[in-house]
Design an enzyme around this catalytic site. Structure first.
Site, PDB file in Angstrom:
ATOM      1  CG  ASP A   1       5.581   3.592   1.142  1.00 62.89           C
ATOM      2  OD1 ASP A   1       5.824   4.246   2.171  1.00 62.89           O
ATOM      3  OD2 ASP A   1       4.428   3.390   0.712  1.00 62.89           O
TER       4      ASP A   1
ATOM      5  CE  LYS B   1       0.562   4.867   8.339  1.00 61.23           C
ATOM      6  NZ  LYS B   1       0.626   4.113   7.097  1.00 61.23           N
TER       7      LYS B   1
ATOM      8  CE1 TYR C   1      -3.779   2.397   0.453  1.00 58.50           C
ATOM      9  CE2 TYR C   1      -2.559   3.268   2.335  1.00 58.50           C
ATOM     10  CZ  TYR C   1      -3.606   3.370   1.431  1.00 58.50           C
ATOM     11  OH  TYR C   1      -4.460   4.448   1.491  1.00 58.50           O
TER      12      TYR C   1
END
Ligand code: PLP
Length: 429
Positions: free
Chosen positions: A240, A268, A145
């Site tokens: 990522d 995050k 994702y």
């Protein structure tokens, strides 16, 4: 027994004005059934809901709250900063300070640009890689994702080496054509895609440790292999690290696994609980970005002073306390090891994948190494497991396709409580 009346009522109210009652789909509990809990507050390792239930939190807001909720230093820094105005659209020294701090922690990166989410970071990184190489196609892995930008909402097409097809209405087949899909940990498929698309691949984007199909570790040689393929074909390797950055180690997966990426995305943890994303690369690549270069990227709230303050305070705390990472890994390893005999005793098929403070339990007897093997997990067991733990005051990710993220406010006592809940839950599974 726990009561959820107020949360249920609030969820029904929310559904009238917010699609599905939530602002991000996984929160709706669709994968596990039941109604989501609504929170009033969180502190340290604990979540508190509207019905006055308390939970040990194993998702840490999907990663950011690595030191636990409402850390006093982060809260104080945000409060002090808010007094000075919350957005200017004009530079501040704070942005240079967090840029320097972040770059000092992560390997191989010369410059960094801040955005507002992991999605934005990945979307911008791909655009930059395309601008830098003058090529259009990217390779991504099924089950990884990278946020909800069009280029990533692609599933495998019919043939193994054909292009992908949209997995959401609203994504055009034109976009899907430029995203080529491979299975995680399958280097041969990636090599084949390069052979079939000579001089057309701008970048590979990969979660160096996958955390969006449960936690899946890269097999020995996989990331190194991607590195060599990118070098051989002049493509950009994008890690990522929205999940793994500042979580697996100060320097993220690049440091933890010893593989260099060309372009790295963050999110995050880097925002300390406020909306922040970032992408970093060596100067030669970053020079392509506006206002220096031709690749356009911008943001009204990018580098927002409140968000930068939260992020900087978080990064400073981690930098001052690198032992946080050993502590987190030890706690997660303890949980992992103590779960094994309970699962064995119950005789259920299971796999536990773990690295550092990322972990997932899959109800299957085959090793979980990619999306296909992750999808073989028994979701009926998972649903009952999730709700059994919730009823006993443990908040796990409400989907079998998500990783646990431990936070360092979790104590030995919390872990013991969690294992008791686990033991009780397994009995009734
Ligand atoms: C969460 C996540 C994203 C998206 O970040 P958002 O801030 O939710 O947009 C991208 N990549 C990975 C690996 C993630 O875990």
């Amino acid at each position: 027994m726990m009561q959820y009346q107020r949360s249920s009522a609030l969820f029904n109210e929310a559904k009238k004005v917010i699609p599905g009652g939530v602002n991000s789909p996984v929160r709706a509990f669709n994968a596990v059934g039941g109604t989501p809990i609504f929170l009033t507050h969180a502190k340290g390792a604990y979540l508190y809901d509207e019905d006055h239930n308390r939970y040990v939190d194993f998702i840490a807001s999907w990663g950011p709250m690595i030191l636990g909720h409402a850390h006093p230093k982060v809260v104080a820094a945000i409060q002090a900063r808010a007094e000075k105005g919350t957005s200017y659209g004009i530079p501040t020294a704070l942005e240079t300070e967090i840029a320097k701090r972040a770059l000092s922690m992560v390997p191989h990166m010369d410059q960094i640009r801040f955005v507002n989410s992991g999605t934005e970071a990945c979307m911008s990184a791909v655009r930059l890689a395309r601008g830098f190489t003058g090529r259009n196609k990217i390779i991504k892995f099924a089950g990884c994702y990278h946020g909800h930008a069009d280029a990533f909402l692609i599933q495998a097409g019919s043939g193994a080496v054909t292009f992908g097809s949209p997995n959401s209405p609203g994504v055009t087949t034109g976009t899907a054509k430029d995203t080529l899909l491979a299975a995680y940990n399958n280097l041969e498929q990636v090599a084949e895609i390069f052979r079939a698309n000579p001089e057309q691949i701008a970048a590979i984007i990969v979660e160096p440790v996958a955390g969006n199909m449960g936690c899946i570790l890269p097999q020995a040689g996989f990331l190194e292999g991607l590195r060599s393929l990118c070098d051989a074909h002049g493509a950009v390797l994008i890690f990522d690290e929205v999940m793994t950055g500042f979580r697996l180690a100060l320097g993220g997966a690049q440091e933890c696994l010893g593989v260099r990426a060309d372009l790295v995305t963050y999110g995050k943890v880097i925002g300390g609980g406020l909306p922040v994303g970032a992408f970093a690369a060596r100067k030669e690549i970053m020079d392509f970005l506006a206002p220096l270069g031709p690749v356009y990227q911008a943001g009204t709230l990018s580098g927002n002073p409140l968000a930068m303050t939260a992020g900087l305070t978080m990064l400073d705390l981690l930098h001052e306390h690198p032992e946080t990472y050993t502590s987190l890994a030890d706690k997660t390893a303890f949980l992992h090891q103590e779960m094994i005999p309970l699962l064995e005793q119950k005789g259920l098929p299971y796999q536990i994948n773990r690295l550092g403070s990322m972990m997932s339990l899959h109800f299957t007897d085959k090793p979980v190494v990619d999306f296909e093997t992750a999808a073989k997990g028994n979701n009926e067991y998972f649903k009952r497991y999730f709700h059994g733990m919730l009823l006993r005051g443990v908040y796990l990710p409400p989907s079998a396709f998500e990783s646990y993220f431990l936070n360092d406010a979790i104590t030995q006592k919390d872990l013991e409580h969690t294992l008791e809940a686990f033991s009780e839950t397994l009995k009734k599974l």
